[in-house]
Enzyme design. Structure first.
Site, PDB file in Angstrom:
ATOM      1  N   GLY A   1       0.836  -1.197   0.000  1.00 25.69           N
ATOM      2  CA  GLY A   1       0.000   0.000   0.000  1.00 25.69           C
ATOM      3  C   GLY A   1       0.867   1.241   0.000  1.00 25.69           C
ATOM      4  O   GLY A   1       1.911   1.276   0.672  1.00 25.69           O
ATOM      5  N   SER A   2       0.461   2.247  -0.761  1.00 26.26           N
ATOM      6  CA  SER A   2       1.285   3.457  -0.889  1.00 26.26           C
ATOM      7  C   SER A   2       0.408   4.697  -1.028  1.00 26.26           C
ATOM      8  O   SER A   2       0.768   5.631  -1.733  1.00 26.26           O
ATOM      9  CB  SER A   2       2.190   3.329  -2.106  1.00 26.26           C
ATOM     10  OG  SER A   2       1.385   3.003  -3.237  1.00 26.26           O
ATOM     11  N   GLY A   3      -0.749   4.660  -0.362  1.00 26.61           N
ATOM     12  CA  GLY A   3      -1.582   5.866  -0.303  1.00 26.61           C
ATOM     13  C   GLY A   3      -1.009   6.792   0.757  1.00 26.61           C
ATOM     14  O   GLY A   3       0.201   6.774   1.043  1.00 26.61           O
TER      15      GLY A   3
ATOM     16  N   LYS B   1      -8.095   0.261   8.691  1.00 32.74           N
ATOM     17  CA  LYS B   1      -9.342   0.450   9.460  1.00 32.74           C
ATOM     18  C   LYS B   1     -10.497  -0.022   8.588  1.00 32.74           C
ATOM     19  O   LYS B   1     -10.548   0.307   7.402  1.00 32.74           O
ATOM     20  CB  LYS B   1      -9.519   1.928   9.804  1.00 32.74           C
ATOM     21  CG  LYS B   1      -8.280   2.553  10.474  1.00 32.74           C
ATOM     22  CD  LYS B   1      -8.486   2.838  11.926  1.00 32.74           C
ATOM     23  CE  LYS B   1      -7.216   3.187  12.660  1.00 32.74           C
ATOM     24  NZ  LYS B   1      -6.869   4.602  12.665  1.00 32.74           N
TER      25      LYS B   1
ATOM     26  N   LYS C   1     -14.043   3.693  16.074  1.00 28.51           N
ATOM     27  CA  LYS C   1     -13.864   5.103  16.459  1.00 28.51           C
ATOM     28  C   LYS C   1     -14.100   6.030  15.264  1.00 28.51           C
ATOM     29  O   LYS C   1     -14.491   7.185  15.430  1.00 28.51           O
ATOM     30  CB  LYS C   1     -12.500   5.358  17.096  1.00 28.51           C
ATOM     31  CG  LYS C   1     -11.333   5.387  16.134  1.00 28.51           C
ATOM     32  CD  LYS C   1     -10.561   6.708  16.230  1.00 28.51           C
ATOM     33  CE  LYS C   1      -9.294   6.669  15.398  1.00 28.51           C
ATOM     34  NZ  LYS C   1      -9.532   6.949  13.970  1.00 28.51           N
TER      35      LYS C   1
HETATM   36  N1  LIG Z   1      -4.784   8.355   5.896  1.00 27.74           N
HETATM   37  C1  LIG Z   1      -4.792   8.242   7.233  1.00 27.74           C
HETATM   38  O1  LIG Z   1      -4.575   9.240   7.973  1.00 27.74           O
HETATM   39  C2  LIG Z   1      -4.998   6.908   7.872  1.00 27.74           C
HETATM   40  C3  LIG Z   1      -5.463   5.827   7.161  1.00 27.74           C
HETATM   41  N2  LIG Z   1      -5.668   4.636   7.802  1.00 27.74           N
HETATM   42  C4  LIG Z   1      -6.120   3.457   7.067  1.00 27.74           C
HETATM   43  O2  LIG Z   1      -5.106   3.074   6.137  1.00 27.74           O
HETATM   44  C5  LIG Z   1      -5.689   2.439   5.002  1.00 27.74           C
HETATM   45  C6  LIG Z   1      -5.154   3.093   3.739  1.00 27.74           C
HETATM   46  O3  LIG Z   1      -5.581   4.434   3.720  1.00 27.74           O
HETATM   47  P1  LIG Z   1      -4.792   5.585   2.952  1.00 27.74           P
HETATM   48  O4  LIG Z   1      -3.352   5.285   2.887  1.00 27.74           O
HETATM   49  O5  LIG Z   1      -5.232   6.864   3.605  1.00 27.74           O
HETATM   50  O6  LIG Z   1      -5.401   5.481   1.484  1.00 27.74           O
HETATM   51  P2  LIG Z   1      -5.505   6.613   0.367  1.00 27.74           P
HETATM   52  O7  LIG Z   1      -6.946   6.958   0.201  1.00 27.74           O
HETATM   53  O8  LIG Z   1      -4.542   7.733   0.616  1.00 27.74           O
HETATM   54  O9  LIG Z   1      -4.972   5.857  -0.907  1.00 27.74           O
HETATM   55  C7  LIG Z   1      -5.691   4.907  -1.590  1.00 27.74           C
HETATM   56  C8  LIG Z   1      -4.693   3.882  -2.108  1.00 27.74           C
HETATM   57  O10 LIG Z   1      -5.407   2.819  -2.734  1.00 27.74           O
HETATM   58  C9  LIG Z   1      -4.768   2.523  -3.954  1.00 27.74           C
HETATM   59  N3  LIG Z   1      -5.688   1.853  -4.852  1.00 27.74           N
HETATM   60  C10 LIG Z   1      -6.605   2.387  -5.692  1.00 27.74           C
HETATM   61  N4  LIG Z   1      -7.236   1.407  -6.372  1.00 27.74           N
HETATM   62  C11 LIG Z   1      -6.700   0.231  -5.939  1.00 27.74           C
HETATM   63  C12 LIG Z   1      -6.926  -1.128  -6.259  1.00 27.74           C
HETATM   64  N5  LIG Z   1      -7.847  -1.492  -7.157  1.00 27.74           N
HETATM   65  N6  LIG Z   1      -6.203  -2.074  -5.612  1.00 27.74           N
HETATM   66  C13 LIG Z   1      -5.282  -1.730  -4.677  1.00 27.74           C
HETATM   67  N7  LIG Z   1      -5.013  -0.447  -4.330  1.00 27.74           N
HETATM   68  C14 LIG Z   1      -5.718   0.513  -4.960  1.00 27.74           C
HETATM   69  C15 LIG Z   1      -4.295   3.875  -4.444  1.00 27.74           C
HETATM   70  O11 LIG Z   1      -3.303   3.745  -5.431  1.00 27.74           O
HETATM   71  C16 LIG Z   1      -3.730   4.440  -3.140  1.00 27.74           C
HETATM   72  O12 LIG Z   1      -2.438   3.951  -2.898  1.00 27.74           O
HETATM   73  C17 LIG Z   1      -7.214   2.580   5.187  1.00 27.74           C
HETATM   74  O13 LIG Z   1      -7.692   1.376   5.712  1.00 27.74           O
HETATM   75  C18 LIG Z   1      -7.369   3.677   6.219  1.00 27.74           C
HETATM   76  O14 LIG Z   1      -8.519   3.513   6.988  1.00 27.74           O
HETATM   77  C19 LIG Z   1      -5.408   4.464   9.136  1.00 27.74           C
HETATM   78  C20 LIG Z   1      -4.929   5.498   9.883  1.00 27.74           C
HETATM   79  C21 LIG Z   1      -4.646   6.780   9.299  1.00 27.74           C
HETATM   80  O1  LIG Z   2      -8.432   6.266  11.357  1.00 34.46           O
HETATM   81  C1  LIG Z   2      -7.920   7.222  10.793  1.00 34.46           C
HETATM   82  C2  LIG Z   2      -7.098   8.180  11.528  1.00 34.46           C
HETATM   83  O2  LIG Z   2      -6.949   7.798  12.859  1.00 34.46           O
HETATM   84  C3  LIG Z   2      -8.106   7.459   9.359  1.00 34.46           C
HETATM   85  O3  LIG Z   2      -8.931   6.472   8.800  1.00 34.46           O
HETATM   86  P1  LIG Z   2      -9.580   6.725   7.349  1.00 34.46           P
HETATM   87  O4  LIG Z   2      -8.417   7.020   6.445  1.00 34.46           O
HETATM   88  O5  LIG Z   2     -10.281   5.449   7.024  1.00 34.46           O
HETATM   89  O6  LIG Z   2     -10.500   7.907   7.504  1.00 34.46           O
END
Ligand SMILES: NC(=O)C1=CN([C@@H]2O[C@H](COP(=O)(O)OP(=O)(O)OC[C@H]3O[C@@H](n4cnc5c(N)ncnc54)[C@H](O)[C@@H]3O)[C@@H](O)[C@H]2O)C=CC1
Ligand SMILES: O=C(CO)COP(=O)(O)O
Length: 240
Positions: A15-17, A126, A211
């Site tokens: 993962g690289s979002g 999450k 949460k």
């Molecule tokens: N962003 C945050 O502050 C936090 C996020 N999380 C959790 O981390 C996880 C990832 O979230 P983010 O990094 O924020 O995501 P993001 O919304 O920033 O990025 C989405 C990612 O999904 C990828 N993607 C798109 N289509 C895809 C496919 N068909 N197959 C595989 N990957 C695909 C994109 O290239 C991108 O890397 C989620 O479960 C989120 O709840 C947890 C804590 C903090």
């Molecule tokens: O849980 C988060 C920050 O604590 C973020 O989750 P989401 O990216 O799913 O909103």
């Protein structure tokens, strides 16, 4: 844990979002320093073409920055973006899952039979997979599909704040294998990211996921200008 890499653990991030990029940066700052880990952090990138025509993975490897999901933050020269899932994980004995939850099942199916023996996983994801039989936590989905141990790491962790090294804390949930949990904690802990371990995967994962439901409700209270008393009712789960 015998890892076949002369004692050094190799880390791959799936993962690289936004959070995947920040997690890779944080992990890479530690692998560069800690002798028990190989420097390189391999980060699987779901390949995208940028408006410039350049591939996202190539751009990350050139600029050491994810210009789409984490612009303006250097990841570290030891974060290597890899658009090939199999190649990204093939040498790893520590796998970090950090994609949006809806992609995990498909990713795991592609990984069946491709992982090193004894590989350990952790999920930063999450959410849960809701199936006809009922809801399934993401760590269980990973364990059931791949037959590997999977811890979880959850907290109030807004990625953009951790990217600029604002203080934050998180909890690792584990089952039985305290040694593995401590290894993950060592890999994630920095002066600005404090990590505790608890022997309760389900509790940690459910709290981290649910949460966010409360957070959405609290946001609605703000948006509707309903006031602090109503928000407290939401936080105490009395208004549900
Ligand atoms: N962003 C945050 O502050 C936090 C996020 N999380 C959790 O981390 C996880 C990832 O979230 P983010 O990094 O924020 O995501 P993001 O919304 O920033 O990025 C989405 C990612 O999904 C990828 N993607 C798109 N289509 C895809 C496919 N068909 N197959 C595989 N990957 C695909 C994109 O290239 C991108 O890397 C989620 O479960 C989120 O709840 C947890 C804590 C903090
Ligand atoms: O849980 C988060 C920050 O604590 C973020 O989750 P989401 O990216 O799913 O909103």
């Amino acid at each position: 844990m015998e890892n076949g890499h002369a004692g050094k653990h190799r880390v791959a991030v799936i993962g690289s979002g936004n959070w995947g990029s920040v997690a890779s940066r944080l992990l890479a700052s530690n692998t560069a320093k800690l002798p028990s880990f190989h420097d390189e952090v391999r980060m699987w990138v779901f390949e995208e073409t940028l408006p410039t025509g350049e591939k996202l993975s190539e751009s990350i490897n050139q600029a050491h920055e994810n210009c789409k999901y984490l612009p303006g933050i250097k990841l570290g020269t030891n974060v290597i973006a890899d658009p090939d899932l199999e190649s990204a994980v093939k040498d790893a004995d520590m796998l970090v899952f950090v994609t949006p939850h809806q992609f995990v099942e498909g990713i795991c199916k592609k990984l069946v039979g491709k992982l090193r023996p004894g590989v350990e996983a952790i999920s930063l994801i999450k959410g849960m997979e809701v199936k006809m039989e009922g809801p399934c936590m993401i760590s269980k989905l990973i364990t059931d599909t791949l037959g590997i141990n999977c811890c979880v790491l959850m907290g109030a962790n807004i990625a953009n704040e951790i990217a600029v090294e604002k203080f934050s804390e998180a909890t690792i949930g584990y089952r039985e294998d305290k040694e593995a949990a401590n290894r993950w904690a060592k890999l994630f802990t920095t002066p600005y990211f404090l990590v505790a371990i608890v022997e309760d995967i389900e509790g940690v994962e459910l709290c981290g996921t649910l949460k966010n439901v409360v957070a959405i409700a609290a946001g609605l209270v703000d948006g509707l200008d309903m006031g602090n008393n109503t928000k407290v009712s939401i936080l105490l789960l009395k208004a549900f």
